[in-house]
Design an enzyme around this catalytic site. Structure first.
Site, PDB file in Angstrom:
ATOM      1  N   TYR A   1      17.353  -7.738   3.585  1.00 42.16           N
ATOM      2  CA  TYR A   1      17.941  -6.505   4.143  1.00 42.16           C
ATOM      3  C   TYR A   1      19.456  -6.482   4.008  1.00 42.16           C
ATOM      4  CZ  TYR A   1      13.504  -4.681   5.535  1.00 42.16           C
ATOM      5  OH  TYR A   1      12.235  -4.157   5.468  1.00 42.16           O
TER       6      TYR A   1
ATOM      7  N   GLN B   1      11.495   9.231   4.245  1.00 44.26           N
ATOM      8  CA  GLN B   1      10.946   7.884   4.388  1.00 44.26           C
ATOM      9  C   GLN B   1      12.048   6.846   4.115  1.00 44.26           C
ATOM     10  OE1 GLN B   1       6.923   7.533   2.258  1.00 44.26           O
ATOM     11  NE2 GLN B   1       7.772   9.432   1.445  1.00 44.26           N
TER      12      GLN B   1
ATOM     13  N   HIS C   1      11.223   6.096   8.868  1.00 45.09           N
ATOM     14  CA  HIS C   1      11.074   4.642   8.793  1.00 45.09           C
ATOM     15  C   HIS C   1      12.316   3.911   9.254  1.00 45.09           C
ATOM     16  CE1 HIS C   1       7.736   5.411   5.605  1.00 45.09           C
ATOM     17  NE2 HIS C   1       7.299   5.588   6.839  1.00 45.09           N
TER      18      HIS C   1
ATOM     19  N   CYS D   1      23.560 -10.956  25.557  1.00 41.48           N
ATOM     20  CA  CYS D   1      22.118 -11.261  25.490  1.00 41.48           C
ATOM     21  C   CYS D   1      21.890 -12.391  24.492  1.00 41.48           C
ATOM     22  CB  CYS D   1      21.381  -9.986  25.092  1.00 41.48           C
ATOM     23  SG  CYS D   1      19.826 -10.230  24.275  1.00 41.48           S
TER      24      CYS D   1
ATOM     25  N   GLY E   1      10.503  13.056  -4.741  1.00 42.31           N
ATOM     26  CA  GLY E   1      10.738  11.634  -5.037  1.00 42.31           C
ATOM     27  C   GLY E   1       9.925  10.686  -4.206  1.00 42.31           C
TER      28      GLY E   1
ATOM     29  N   ASN F   1       9.158  15.392  -8.962  1.00 42.91           N
ATOM     30  CA  ASN F   1       8.923  13.976  -9.273  1.00 42.91           C
ATOM     31  C   ASN F   1       9.039  13.792 -10.781  1.00 42.91           C
ATOM     32  OD1 ASN F   1       7.686  11.312  -9.482  1.00 42.91           O
ATOM     33  ND2 ASN F   1       7.026  11.665  -7.363  1.00 42.91           N
TER      34      ASN F   1
HETATM   35  C1  BV8 Z   1       1.013   2.321  10.071  1.00 46.39           C
HETATM   36  C2  BV8 Z   1      10.754   0.864   5.778  1.00 46.39           C
HETATM   37  C3  BV8 Z   1      -0.482   1.841  11.812  1.00 46.39           C
HETATM   38  C4  BV8 Z   1      10.933  -0.594   5.492  1.00 46.39           C
HETATM   39  C5  BV8 Z   1       8.592   1.482   4.822  1.00 46.39           C
HETATM   40  C6  BV8 Z   1      -3.240  -2.546   5.394  1.00 46.39           C
HETATM   41  C7  BV8 Z   1      -2.522  -3.315   6.296  1.00 46.39           C
HETATM   42  C8  BV8 Z   1      -1.521  -2.752   7.106  1.00 46.39           C
HETATM   43  C9  BV8 Z   1      -1.240  -1.411   7.000  1.00 46.39           C
HETATM   44  C10 BV8 Z   1      -1.956  -0.672   6.087  1.00 46.39           C
HETATM   45  C11 BV8 Z   1      -2.953  -1.202   5.295  1.00 46.39           C
HETATM   46  N1  BV8 Z   1      -3.453  -0.212   4.510  1.00 46.39           N
HETATM   47  C12 BV8 Z   1      -2.808   0.932   4.784  1.00 46.39           C
HETATM   48  C13 BV8 Z   1      -1.921   0.670   5.742  1.00 46.39           C
HETATM   49  C14 BV8 Z   1      -1.023   1.594   6.309  1.00 46.39           C
HETATM   50  C15 BV8 Z   1       0.339   1.353   5.665  1.00 46.39           C
HETATM   51  C16 BV8 Z   1       0.307   1.904   4.256  1.00 46.39           C
HETATM   52  O1  BV8 Z   1       0.340   3.096   4.072  1.00 46.39           O
HETATM   53  N2  BV8 Z   1       0.236   1.006   3.277  1.00 46.39           N
HETATM   54  C17 BV8 Z   1       0.186   1.455   1.897  1.00 46.39           C
HETATM   55  C18 BV8 Z   1       0.897   0.423   1.017  1.00 46.39           C
HETATM   56  C19 BV8 Z   1      -1.260   1.623   1.511  1.00 46.39           C
HETATM   57  N3  BV8 Z   1       1.262   2.081   6.485  1.00 46.39           N
HETATM   58  C20 BV8 Z   1       1.861   1.454   7.492  1.00 46.39           C
HETATM   59  O2  BV8 Z   1       1.760   0.276   7.740  1.00 46.39           O
HETATM   60  C21 BV8 Z   1       2.663   2.368   8.366  1.00 46.39           C
HETATM   61  N4  BV8 Z   1       2.270   2.172   9.706  1.00 46.39           N
HETATM   62  O3  BV8 Z   1       0.111   2.719   9.397  1.00 46.39           O
HETATM   63  O4  BV8 Z   1       0.847   1.937  11.326  1.00 46.39           O
HETATM   64  C22 BV8 Z   1      -0.247   1.584  13.209  1.00 46.39           C
HETATM   65  C23 BV8 Z   1      -0.358   2.643  14.097  1.00 46.39           C
HETATM   66  C24 BV8 Z   1      -0.144   2.402  15.415  1.00 46.39           C
HETATM   67  C25 BV8 Z   1       0.211   1.118  15.856  1.00 46.39           C
HETATM   68  C26 BV8 Z   1       0.363   0.073  14.935  1.00 46.39           C
HETATM   69  C27 BV8 Z   1       0.130   0.306  13.587  1.00 46.39           C
HETATM   70  C28 BV8 Z   1       4.141   2.054   8.250  1.00 46.39           C
HETATM   71  C29 BV8 Z   1       4.602   2.376   6.865  1.00 46.39           C
HETATM   72  C30 BV8 Z   1       6.117   2.273   6.806  1.00 46.39           C
HETATM   73  C31 BV8 Z   1       6.486   1.043   6.030  1.00 46.39           C
HETATM   74  N5  BV8 Z   1       7.956   1.015   5.872  1.00 46.39           N
HETATM   75  N6  BV8 Z   1       9.935   1.501   4.734  1.00 46.39           N
HETATM   76  C32 BV8 Z   1      11.746  -0.837   4.260  1.00 46.39           C
HETATM   77  O5  BV8 Z   1      12.069   0.123   3.521  1.00 46.39           O
HETATM   78  O6  BV8 Z   1      12.081  -2.003   4.011  1.00 46.39           O
HETATM   79  S1  BV8 Z   1       7.682   2.124   3.552  1.00 46.39           S
HETATM   80  C33 BV8 Z   1       8.667   2.246   2.172  1.00 46.39           C
HETATM   81  O7  BV8 Z   1       7.796   2.284   1.067  1.00 46.39           O
HETATM   82  C34 BV8 Z   1       9.440   3.519   2.080  1.00 46.39           C
HETATM   83  O8  BV8 Z   1       9.982   3.892   3.300  1.00 46.39           O
HETATM   84  C35 BV8 Z   1       8.434   4.501   1.555  1.00 46.39           C
HETATM   85  O9  BV8 Z   1       7.695   5.041   2.604  1.00 46.39           O
HETATM   86  C36 BV8 Z   1       7.532   3.600   0.738  1.00 46.39           C
HETATM   87  C37 BV8 Z   1       7.859   3.738  -0.738  1.00 46.39           C
HETATM   88  O10 BV8 Z   1       7.380   4.966  -1.105  1.00 46.39           O
HETATM   89  P1  BV8 Z   1       8.317   6.024  -1.855  1.00 46.39           P
HETATM   90  O11 BV8 Z   1       9.454   6.397  -0.964  1.00 46.39           O
HETATM   91  O12 BV8 Z   1       7.410   7.071  -2.317  1.00 46.39           O
HETATM   92  O13 BV8 Z   1       8.958   5.254  -3.053  1.00 46.39           O
HETATM   93  P2  BV8 Z   1       8.232   4.763  -4.368  1.00 46.39           P
HETATM   94  O14 BV8 Z   1       9.179   3.812  -5.015  1.00 46.39           O
HETATM   95  O15 BV8 Z   1       6.835   4.335  -4.031  1.00 46.39           O
HETATM   96  O16 BV8 Z   1       8.109   6.071  -5.265  1.00 46.39           O
HETATM   97  C38 BV8 Z   1       9.274   6.681  -5.766  1.00 46.39           C
HETATM   98  C39 BV8 Z   1       8.803   8.002  -6.345  1.00 46.39           C
HETATM   99  O17 BV8 Z   1       9.935   8.712  -6.789  1.00 46.39           O
HETATM  100  C40 BV8 Z   1       7.890   7.822  -7.540  1.00 46.39           C
HETATM  101  O18 BV8 Z   1       6.833   8.755  -7.463  1.00 46.39           O
HETATM  102  C41 BV8 Z   1       8.807   8.121  -8.734  1.00 46.39           C
HETATM  103  O19 BV8 Z   1       8.102   8.717  -9.802  1.00 46.39           O
HETATM  104  C42 BV8 Z   1       9.765   9.110  -8.113  1.00 46.39           C
HETATM  105  N7  BV8 Z   1      11.097   9.117  -8.711  1.00 46.39           N
HETATM  106  C43 BV8 Z   1      11.857   8.042  -9.090  1.00 46.39           C
HETATM  107  N8  BV8 Z   1      13.050   8.481  -9.543  1.00 46.39           N
HETATM  108  C44 BV8 Z   1      13.061   9.827  -9.422  1.00 46.39           C
HETATM  109  C45 BV8 Z   1      11.819  10.243  -8.904  1.00 46.39           C
HETATM  110  N9  BV8 Z   1      11.506  11.541  -8.685  1.00 46.39           N
HETATM  111  C46 BV8 Z   1      12.439  12.455  -8.996  1.00 46.39           C
HETATM  112  N10 BV8 Z   1      13.658  12.145  -9.501  1.00 46.39           N
HETATM  113  C47 BV8 Z   1      14.003  10.854  -9.732  1.00 46.39           C
HETATM  114  N11 BV8 Z   1      15.210  10.552 -10.234  1.00 46.39           N
HETATM  115 ZN    ZN Z   2      19.664  -8.153  23.214  1.00 49.70          ZN
END
Ligand code: BV8
Ligand code: ZN
Length: 271
Positions: free
Chosen positions: A69, A107, A125, A179, A216, A242
């Site tokens: 991070y 996100q 997020h 703390c 995106g 996208n």
């Molecule tokens: C939840 C912060 C439940 C941190 C992020 C198994 C085990 C555990 C969980 C799960 C599981 N299966 C499913 C889940 C749920 C899980 C999930 O969805 N997993 C996925 C992988 C299947 N979700 C969670 O865990 C969420 N919480 O479900 O909780 C719960 C409920 C109650 C109580 C307890 C639990 C939490 C999800 C949040 C995770 N944190 N970020 C950090 O960043 O370090 S996610 C992180 O990845 C991002 O924030 C974002 O959300 C994700 C990446 O996705 P994108 O933003 O779309 O980026 P990506 O690179 O994938 O795509 C880029 C796109 O842009 C592409 O399409 C590309 O073509 C396009 N692009 C690129 N350049 C351009 C462009 N387009 C236009 N112009 C350009 N120039």
């Molecule tokens: Zn503290």
């Protein structure tokens, strides 16, 4: 029916819209030089980003997760909003003068929408520049570079760099009423629930909007991936910006292929 790419037709819809939701993912920051999660950008050293963005990884090795991070904080501090962020912020300002609403639900944790001037913003997020104390739960903004001396010069992304094994006492510590608790990034990790206030606020905006742009995002991470399809299911126009199609493209009325740093200004400027 496959989505239209008729920009003039889309701009006519934009001109009439009164409440617009703009959902964004890592792709909106790609042209700022911030790596996305998919493809090469998804790796840091030999790890996949989503295997470090978990409570388990932090519990097991907080020093390694903080190196990751810290690297991302330093990277983002050296980058700037791009024409997509700027066009979205200007669009919000112009429409608010006409009593029309624009809200951004992102996100991303890079705060580039905020730096571009977007004010009506939901950071689903969390943020790279907020910390949460694992002991007293205090959440604070923090733009220090480096965030602590123990991380100075650490976090290099190359696969052959050894983990620094920073002692926990040298990681970011809470300074609230002495703390001293270990701080974590105030972001939502995989397997963690999103903040209730953000889910509630998002649901309200998605329910009321009369136009939705989804920019995106690969639409694979839940629950954010469900938001735009939810709006489309209400018969409200949704436009996807996208480089490629995504699993949700088929559900949307419009799909504009290309760099959103170009397609978003085309869609929003003077519309
Ligand atoms: C939840 C912060 C439940 C941190 C992020 C198994 C085990 C555990 C969980 C799960 C599981 N299966 C499913 C889940 C749920 C899980 C999930 O969805 N997993 C996925 C992988 C299947 N979700 C969670 O865990 C969420 N919480 O479900 O909780 C719960 C409920 C109650 C109580 C307890 C639990 C939490 C999800 C949040 C995770 N944190 N970020 C950090 O960043 O370090 S996610 C992180 O990845 C991002 O924030 C974002 O959300 C994700 C990446 O996705 P994108 O933003 O779309 O980026 P990506 O690179 O994938 O795509 C880029 C796109 O842009 C592409 O399409 C590309 O073509 C396009 N692009 C690129 N350049 C351009 C462009 N387009 C236009 N112009 C350009 N120039
Ligand atoms: Zn503290």
């Amino acid at each position: 029916m496959s989505p239209s790419n008729d920009m003039n037709a889309f701009r006519e819809i934009v001109k009439k819209a009164k409440h617009i939701v703009i959902l964004t993912g890592a792709g909106v920051s790609a042209e700022s030089g911030v790596p996305t999660f998919r493809g090469a950008g998804g790796f840091w050293r030999t790890y996949q980003a989503q295997n470090l963005a978990t409570p388990t990884a932090f519990h097991k090795n907080p020093g390694l997760v903080w190196e990751f991070y810290h690297y991302r904080r330093e990277t983002v501090l050296s980058k700037n909003p791009n024409p997509a962020h700027i066009a979205i912020a200007e669009f919000e300002k112009r429409l608010s003068g006409e009593g029309r609403k624009v809200v951004v639900i992102t996100q991303n944790i890079d705060e580039l929408h905020r730096r571009a001037g977007t004010s009506d913003l939901v950071e689903l997020h969390g943020s790279l520049f907020r910390t949460r104390c694992t002991k007293c739960d205090d959440v604070s903004s923090n733009y220090d570079s480096p965030i602590c001396e123990g991380l100075r010069g650490k976090g290099a992304p190359d696969p052959n760099v050894e983990n620094s094994c920073i002692p926990e006492t040298d990681l970011p510590r809470c300074r609230k009423n002495n703390c001293g608790g270990l701080l974590r990034p105030a972001v939502v990790w995989f397997g963690e629930g999103l903040e209730e206030k953000d889910l509630t606020r998002s649901a309200q905006e998605l329910e009321k909007c009369d136009l939705c742009l989804v920019v995106g995002t690969s639409s694979v991470v839940y629950p954010a991936a469900m938001f735009a399809p939810q709006v489309a299911a209400r018969g409200i126009p949704v436009a996807e910006f996208n480089l490629e199609s995504t699993p949700e493209t088929i559900n949307f009325g419009f799909h504009f292929e290309g760099q959103c740093g170009s397609t978003i200004p085309q869609a929003l400027l003077d519309a």
